[in-house]
Design an enzyme around this catalytic site. Structure first.
Site, mmCIF file in Angstrom:
data_model
loop_
_atom_site.group_PDB
_atom_site.id
_atom_site.type_symbol
_atom_site.label_atom_id
_atom_site.label_comp_id
_atom_site.label_asym_id
_atom_site.label_seq_id
_atom_site.Cartn_x
_atom_site.Cartn_y
_atom_site.Cartn_z
ATOM 1 N N THR A 25 -7.043 -64.461 -42.323
ATOM 2 C CA THR A 25 -6.313 -65.513 -41.617
ATOM 3 C C THR A 25 -4.857 -65.510 -42.072
ATOM 4 O OG1 THR A 25 -6.443 -67.841 -40.928
ATOM 5 C CG2 THR A 25 -6.877 -67.393 -43.252
ATOM 6 N N ASN A 26 -4.105 -66.549 -41.774
ATOM 7 C CA ASN A 26 -2.703 -66.653 -42.213
ATOM 8 C C ASN A 26 -2.384 -68.108 -42.541
ATOM 9 O OD1 ASN A 26 -1.577 -68.016 -39.727
ATOM 10 N ND2 ASN A 26 -2.467 -66.173 -38.823
ATOM 11 N N ARG A 27 -1.160 -68.358 -42.966
ATOM 12 C CA ARG A 27 -0.792 -69.673 -43.493
ATOM 13 C C ARG A 27 -0.337 -70.688 -42.451
ATOM 14 N NH1 ARG A 27 -0.682 -69.564 -48.956
ATOM 15 N NH2 ARG A 27 -0.363 -67.537 -49.952
ATOM 16 N N SER A 28 -0.506 -70.398 -41.176
ATOM 17 C CA SER A 28 -0.078 -71.360 -40.152
ATOM 18 C C SER A 28 -0.813 -72.692 -40.345
ATOM 19 C CB SER A 28 -0.392 -70.802 -38.761
ATOM 20 O OG SER A 28 -0.210 -71.806 -37.797
ATOM 21 N N ALA A 95 -0.337 -68.836 -34.429
ATOM 22 C CA ALA A 95 -0.122 -67.601 -35.196
ATOM 23 C C ALA A 95 -1.401 -66.779 -35.084
ATOM 24 C CB ALA A 95 0.188 -67.937 -36.648
#
Ligand code: C5P
Length: 215
Positions: A25-28, A95
């Protein structure tokens, strides 16, 4: 009374599973997309919010026409593409993961001696797909988070993805962007417009963005 403008917004990250317990995943945080959704409801628009998994402190605004929680890029693509034909406009703020594991193991991957190689494949670029589907009556807005050559990269995306506006922001600066409550945006329009929205709260920025795009 005039028909309400029908606006679809995407927000948050996506999760791409490796196995039943692991994902990429990502930090959005979803804050920008949720702020846009709240500002659009305030403006009297009919709003559909399609959201990846966000923290429980990030709450969908009241008054949405529909809230569609999704997990993966593929789920988001399906949710967005099936709804877009009935929309007047879409702002894609999520994102979305660019890559996902090629194989999703049905059982938990066991650790072994030595290195582990994970093969990734591209996900669908949802914004690009909508650019291909878009009619002349529909407006499409994307985001470009860049660490360098902000204007050049944003204008490249505006053209390549057939957008009406792109909201460009410089990432990697302290106190703004991903996870922060504040951000700074430059809006580039397809007719050559450039509008600077200086560093401020995402909630205020969302209102300013909608005022420029839907004036
Ligand atoms: O090309 P890039 O990923 O930087 O473009 C960012 C924009 O494209 C954002 O508006 C984002 O929501 C959208 N996007 C998408 N699907 C992807 C990747 C990005 O809709 N797979």
């Amino acid at each position: 009374m005039a028909e309400k403008l029908k606006l679809l917004i995407t927000a948050g990250p996506t999760r791409e599973a490796l196995d039943p317990v692991r994902f990429i995943t990502n930090r959005s945080s979803g804050k920008m997309g949720y702020s846009l959704a709240a500002a659009a409801v305030e403006k009297g628009f009919s709003v559909i919010l399609v959201s990846g998994p966000v923290d429980s402190s990030v709450i969908p605004p009241e008054g949405l026409t529909e809230f569609v929680p999704v997990v993966s890029a593929a789920e988001m693509a399906e949710a967005v593409k099936s709804r877009f034909p009935a929309m007047d406009a879409a702002i894609l703020c999520a994102a979305v993961a660019d890559y996902r594991p090629k194989i999703m193991e049905t059982n938990k991957i066991k650790k072994k001696e030595g290195a582990f190689f994970l093969e990734l494949e591209r996900t669908e670029d949802i914004l690009f797909s909508l650019g291909q589907m878009k009619t002349s009556a529909q407006r499409l807005i994307g985001f470009a988070a860049e660490t360098e050559n902000l204007a050049e990269n944003a204008l490249g995306k505006l053209k390549r993805k057939n957008l009406d506006w792109i909201a460009a922001n410089q990432v990697g600066l302290p106190g703004q962007g991903f996870q922060s409550d504040r951000n700074e945006i430059t809006l580039y329009g397809v007719n050559g417009e450039t509008v600077q929205l200086p560093l401020t709260e995402k909630k205020l920025l969302a209102r300013q963005m909608l005022d420029v795009i839907f004036q």
